[in-house]
Scaffold this motif. Structure first.
Motif, PDB file in Angstrom:
ATOM      1  N   ASN A  19       7.297  10.445  12.598  1.00 29.79           N
ATOM      2  CA  ASN A  19       7.186   9.977  11.228  1.00 29.79           C
ATOM      3  C   ASN A  19       7.613  11.131  10.324  1.00 29.79           C
ATOM      4  O   ASN A  19       7.891  12.219  10.799  1.00 29.79           O
ATOM      5  N   TYR A  20       7.605  10.894   8.995  1.00 26.62           N
ATOM      6  CA  TYR A  20       7.849  12.005   8.083  1.00 26.62           C
ATOM      7  C   TYR A  20       6.640  12.921   8.136  1.00 26.62           C
ATOM      8  O   TYR A  20       5.509  12.448   8.129  1.00 26.62           O
ATOM      9  N   ALA A  21       6.888  14.212   8.186  1.00 24.87           N
ATOM     10  CA  ALA A  21       5.763  15.145   8.130  1.00 24.87           C
ATOM     11  C   ALA A  21       5.218  15.112   6.705  1.00 24.87           C
ATOM     12  O   ALA A  21       5.952  14.849   5.762  1.00 24.87           O
ATOM     13  N   HIS A  22       3.922  15.352   6.538  1.00 25.85           N
ATOM     14  CA  HIS A  22       3.377  15.400   5.187  1.00 25.85           C
ATOM     15  C   HIS A  22       3.230  16.856   4.751  1.00 25.85           C
ATOM     16  O   HIS A  22       3.371  17.776   5.558  1.00 25.85           O
ATOM     17  N   ILE A  23       2.955  17.033   3.467  1.00 27.69           N
ATOM     18  CA  ILE A  23       2.981  18.409   2.955  1.00 27.69           C
ATOM     19  C   ILE A  23       1.870  19.271   3.561  1.00 27.69           C
ATOM     20  O   ILE A  23       1.989  20.482   3.610  1.00 27.69           O
ATOM     21  N   GLY A  24       0.799  18.635   4.030  1.00 27.61           N
ATOM     22  CA  GLY A  24      -0.243  19.386   4.743  1.00 27.61           C
ATOM     23  C   GLY A  24       0.317  20.003   6.015  1.00 27.61           C
ATOM     24  O   GLY A  24       0.048  21.163   6.337  1.00 27.61           O
ATOM     25  N   ASN A  25       1.141  19.238   6.721  1.00 27.92           N
ATOM     26  CA  ASN A  25       1.801  19.768   7.922  1.00 27.92           C
ATOM     27  C   ASN A  25       2.673  20.984   7.567  1.00 27.92           C
ATOM     28  O   ASN A  25       2.739  21.951   8.321  1.00 27.92           O
ATOM     29  N   TYR A  26       3.341  20.889   6.423  1.00 29.64           N
ATOM     30  CA  TYR A  26       4.291  21.953   6.088  1.00 29.64           C
ATOM     31  C   TYR A  26       3.620  23.288   5.794  1.00 29.64           C
ATOM     32  O   TYR A  26       4.279  24.317   5.800  1.00 29.64           O
ATOM     33  N   ARG A  27       2.337  23.258   5.551  1.00 23.26           N
ATOM     34  CA  ARG A  27       1.664  24.547   5.341  1.00 23.26           C
ATOM     35  C   ARG A  27       1.813  25.416   6.589  1.00 23.26           C
ATOM     36  O   ARG A  27       1.997  26.630   6.486  1.00 23.26           O
ATOM     37  N   ALA A  28       1.740  24.797   7.752  1.00 23.76           N
ATOM     38  CA  ALA A  28       1.852  25.556   9.007  1.00 23.76           C
ATOM     39  C   ALA A  28       3.230  26.219   9.140  1.00 23.76           C
ATOM     40  O   ALA A  28       3.342  27.338   9.645  1.00 23.76           O
ATOM     41  N   TYR A  29       4.253  25.523   8.664  1.00 20.95           N
ATOM     42  CA  TYR A  29       5.604  26.071   8.830  1.00 20.95           C
ATOM     43  C   TYR A  29       5.940  27.083   7.749  1.00 20.95           C
ATOM     44  O   TYR A  29       6.670  28.039   7.988  1.00 20.95           O
ATOM     45  N   ILE A  30       5.370  26.869   6.552  1.00 22.73           N
ATOM     46  CA  ILE A  30       5.567  27.856   5.482  1.00 22.73           C
ATOM     47  C   ILE A  30       4.813  29.142   5.845  1.00 22.73           C
ATOM     48  O   ILE A  30       5.312  30.243   5.660  1.00 22.73           O
ATOM     49  N   PHE A  31       3.645  28.971   6.441  1.00 22.61           N
ATOM     50  CA  PHE A  31       2.879  30.143   6.901  1.00 22.61           C
ATOM     51  C   PHE A  31       3.659  30.908   7.990  1.00 22.61           C
ATOM     52  O   PHE A  31       3.825  32.129   7.898  1.00 22.61           O
ATOM     53  N   ALA A  32       4.134  30.189   8.996  1.00 26.05           N
ATOM     54  CA  ALA A  32       4.868  30.855  10.089  1.00 26.05           C
ATOM     55  C   ALA A  32       6.124  31.538   9.538  1.00 26.05           C
ATOM     56  O   ALA A  32       6.475  32.649   9.946  1.00 26.05           O
ATOM     57  N   ASP A  33       6.774  30.879   8.597  1.00 25.99           N
ATOM     58  CA  ASP A  33       7.985  31.432   7.990  1.00 25.99           C
ATOM     59  C   ASP A  33       7.662  32.718   7.226  1.00 25.99           C
ATOM     60  O   ASP A  33       8.389  33.715   7.324  1.00 25.99           O
ATOM     61  N   THR A  34       6.565  32.700   6.498  1.00 29.75           N
ATOM     62  CA  THR A  34       6.171  33.889   5.734  1.00 29.75           C
ATOM     63  C   THR A  34       5.848  35.042   6.688  1.00 29.75           C
ATOM     64  O   THR A  34       6.278  36.177   6.468  1.00 29.75           O
ATOM     65  N   LEU A  35       5.125  34.720   7.742  1.00 36.09           N
ATOM     66  CA  LEU A  35       4.790  35.743   8.737  1.00 36.09           C
ATOM     67  C   LEU A  35       6.062  36.371   9.319  1.00 36.09           C
ATOM     68  O   LEU A  35       6.198  37.591   9.401  1.00 36.09           O
ATOM     69  N   LYS A  36       6.982  35.513   9.695  1.00 35.99           N
ATOM     70  CA  LYS A  36       8.229  36.016  10.275  1.00 35.99           C
ATOM     71  C   LYS A  36       8.991  36.876   9.268  1.00 35.99           C
ATOM     72  O   LYS A  36       9.490  37.951   9.593  1.00 35.99           O
ATOM     73  N   ARG A  37       9.057  36.407   8.025  1.00 34.15           N
ATOM     74  CA  ARG A  37       9.771  37.164   6.992  1.00 34.15           C
ATOM     75  C   ARG A  37       9.128  38.533   6.758  1.00 34.15           C
ATOM     76  O   ARG A  37       9.816  39.526   6.533  1.00 34.15           O
ATOM     77  N   VAL A  38       7.779  38.570   6.812  1.00 38.41           N
ATOM     78  CA  VAL A  38       7.091  39.848   6.613  1.00 38.41           C
ATOM     79  C   VAL A  38       7.429  40.805   7.761  1.00 38.41           C
ATOM     80  O   VAL A  38       7.702  41.993   7.544  1.00 38.41           O
ATOM     81  N   LEU A  39       7.432  40.298   8.981  1.00 36.97           N
ATOM     82  CA  LEU A  39       7.743  41.155  10.131  1.00 36.97           C
ATOM     83  C   LEU A  39       9.164  41.713  10.021  1.00 36.97           C
ATOM     84  O   LEU A  39       9.404  42.890  10.272  1.00 36.97           O
ATOM     85  N   ILE A  40      10.078  40.846   9.594  1.00 30.49           N
ATOM     86  CA  ILE A  40      11.467  41.295   9.454  1.00 30.49           C
ATOM     87  C   ILE A  40      11.575  42.310   8.306  1.00 30.49           C
ATOM     88  O   ILE A  40      12.232  43.341   8.434  1.00 30.49           O
ATOM     89  N   TYR A  41      10.888  42.035   7.232  1.00 29.11           N
ATOM     90  CA  TYR A  41      10.875  42.931   6.056  1.00 29.11           C
ATOM     91  C   TYR A  41      10.342  44.304   6.449  1.00 29.11           C
ATOM     92  O   TYR A  41      10.745  45.329   5.925  1.00 29.11           O
ATOM     93  N   SER A  42       9.415  44.288   7.403  1.00 27.63           N
ATOM     94  CA  SER A  42       8.822  45.550   7.847  1.00 27.63           C
ATOM     95  C   SER A  42       9.627  46.223   8.952  1.00 27.63           C
ATOM     96  O   SER A  42       9.183  47.201   9.526  1.00 27.63           O
ATOM     97  N   GLY A  43      10.773  45.670   9.260  1.00 24.13           N
ATOM     98  CA  GLY A  43      11.679  46.345  10.184  1.00 24.13           C
ATOM     99  C   GLY A  43      11.737  45.796  11.595  1.00 24.13           C
ATOM    100  O   GLY A  43      12.441  46.343  12.449  1.00 24.13           O
ATOM    101  N   TYR A  44      11.015  44.741  11.875  1.00 20.38           N
ATOM    102  CA  TYR A  44      11.051  44.186  13.232  1.00 20.38           C
ATOM    103  C   TYR A  44      12.176  43.172  13.398  1.00 20.38           C
ATOM    104  O   TYR A  44      12.587  42.517  12.438  1.00 20.38           O
ATOM    105  N   LYS A  45      12.584  43.034  14.637  1.00 22.52           N
ATOM    106  CA  LYS A  45      13.469  41.936  15.012  1.00 22.52           C
ATOM    107  C   LYS A  45      12.544  40.861  15.569  1.00 22.52           C
ATOM    108  O   LYS A  45      11.603  41.174  16.295  1.00 22.52           O
ATOM    109  N   VAL A  46      12.791  39.620  15.238  1.00 23.15           N
ATOM    110  CA  VAL A  46      11.879  38.562  15.681  1.00 23.15           C
ATOM    111  C   VAL A  46      12.644  37.468  16.405  1.00 23.15           C
ATOM    112  O   VAL A  46      13.646  36.959  15.894  1.00 23.15           O
TER     113      VAL A  46
END
Ligand SMILES: [Zn+2]
Length: 466
Positions: free
Chosen positions: A42-69
């Protein structure tokens, strides 16, 4: 090559230990991260998207801090719900799940979520799942029931419950009451299905490893359980031991608990170093969920004329570990604030400047404290309001911060102003220099009439669309 070597003290909250821990990846060169993706029914709802925005932010922070992910996100294209609903619509499982996969990909794109290194579809990993199940059968951690389904025997896995810390009693008293469905109730702490034998409801959706994947396997006609999918996709793409596994808090039990049991049961190795989970989005203090029918999709937002990025921005205003209560007014407020940021940014002109070191340091420090995005956002406002920084440096700093925030500043174009307007602005400038204020006012009105607003600032006239 990387001058950004200050990533030694990233603190991340680990659900396994219930503590903020110093992040230290297994392999210093590359962080391996897995995110439980959507079930594409089905279409994901915006509550679901919190999980992906969170994971995306985490990944971006790791990359910003110099890691390869290296980041893997699965797409669950086989489970009870996908089978049930594809049949309802009279479509093949593939047709049905491909449609919702495409819709999901469109959504994450408008939310500025960076694609993972790879999306993995569960149906592409059946042989890997079978391999794990065979191992578990061999070591007697799994058993086959009369109908041919295969279950994990949680009593035999002594660490069962270590992630969720649930006290499990009478786990397997009544084998006949085992649940074959994926949709567990939290109270039903019982053995879970690794492989579900075919029954009529499955129609033409099945695999038969005993025939297709080599002789001798005890695994017959059927399909995988939901939990085994993630263990197989994670291990195949990232190895038997990974650094970070993310999901929503509702994944902790039973999904992630079961992933640990299967994976560690099969390999004898510690599966995941850091388990990270985001909290819920609530509506009227109840979890936003399909089952409560209190959910909104990104389409609902767009129908109201709200930019989906405002939703991302709204979530960043809270820590990922706190529950947020969704109300339209709050989202609209976030959109107004975001537009203000965009306008401040657009006013900065086209100059090329340098990232402001002290602000960057602060910004990074907050994010490296378990992704403190609310405080990081205050630094963004501070930069834009600071009168001691040149516009060019502000611009460079905002763009640098946006590598983590993903608010899309780089996509904002400076207003394209027609030559006709430019001519009027120039004429007005001349009138002002001659102190011909009547003419200047007339020209302002004409400019307004053509849809532009003009402001007189210390740096000259500034023009923007009304
Ligand atoms: Zn999963």
């Amino acid at each position: 090559m990387n001058s950004n070597k200050t990533h030694k003290k990233i603190l991340l909250y680990n659900t396994l230990t219930r503590e903020k821990e110093n992040f230290s990846p297994i392999n210093k060169k590359e962080v391996r991260m897995y995110t439980c993706g959507p079930t594409v029914y089905n279409y994901a709802h915006i509550g679901n998207y919190r999980a992906y925005i969170f994971a995306d932010t985490l990944k971006r922070v790791l990359i910003y801090s110099g890691y390869k992910v290296k980041h893997i996100m699965n797409l669950t294209d086989i489970d009870d719900k996908t089978i049930r609903d594809s049949q309802k619509e009279g479509k093949t499982l593939k047709e049905f799940t491909e449609f919702y996969t495409k819709e999901f990909l469109k959504d994450i794109n408008v939310l500025n979520i960076v694609n993972p290194t790879k999306f993995t579809k569960a149906t592409d990993y059946i042989p890997e799942m079978v391999k794990i199940i065979k191992k578990l059968l061999k070591s007697k951690l799994a058993y086959k029931s009369e109908d041919g389904s295969i279950y994990f025997d949680i009593k035999k896995f002594k660490d069962y419950g270590k992630l969720s810390r649930l006290v499990l009693e009478n786990q397997k008293e009544n084998a006949s009451g085992r649940i074959k469905t994926d949709e567990y109730e939290k109270d039903n702490v019982q053995d879970f299905a690794l492989w579900k034998s075919w029954d009529e409801k499955d129609g033409n959706v099945f695999w038969d490893p005993s025939k297709k994947l080599g002789a001798g396997t005890e695994i017959g006609k059927g399909r995988p359980g939901w939990h085994i999918e993630c263990s197989a996709m994670s291990m195949k793409n990232l190895g038997e031991q990974i650094d970070i596994h993310t999901g929503g808090v509702d994944n902790i039990f039973p999904h992630h608990e079961n992933e640990i049991a299967q994976s560690e049961g099969a390999t004898g190795k510690h599966f995941v170093k850091y388990w990270m989970h985001n909290e819920w989005v609530l509506v009227d203090n109840k979890k936003m969920a399909k089952s409560f029918n209190n959910f909104y999709t990104l389409r609902d937002l767009m129908d109201k004329g709200i930019d989906p990025v405002a939703y991302r921005f709204w979530l960043l205003m809270a820590n990922y570990r706190t529950r947020v209560n969704f109300v339209w007014e709050a989202l609209e407020g976030a959109e107004t604030a975001l537009k203000r940021l965009y306008n401040l940014y657009k006013d900065l002109g086209a100059g090329k400047g340098k990232v402001h070191k002290e602000y960057k340091h602060k910004f990074k420090e907050y994010l490296e404290d378990d992704l403190d995005t609310p405080r990081a956002l205050t630094v963004l406002w501070d930069v834009l309001k600071d009168e001691n920084i040149s516009n060019a440096d502000k611009k460079a700093t905002v763009l640098d911060f946006d590598k983590v925030l993903g608010l899309g500043f780089e996509k904002l174009k400076e207003e394209k102003i027609s030559t006709k307007i430019k001519k009027l602005v120039e004429e007005r400038e001349q009138a002002r220099l001659r102190k011909d204020f009547q003419k200047s006012d007339e020209l302002r009105k004409e400019i307004n009439f053509l849809g532009y607003e003009i402001k007189d600032t210390s740096e000259g006239q500034k023009i923007s669309k009304i």
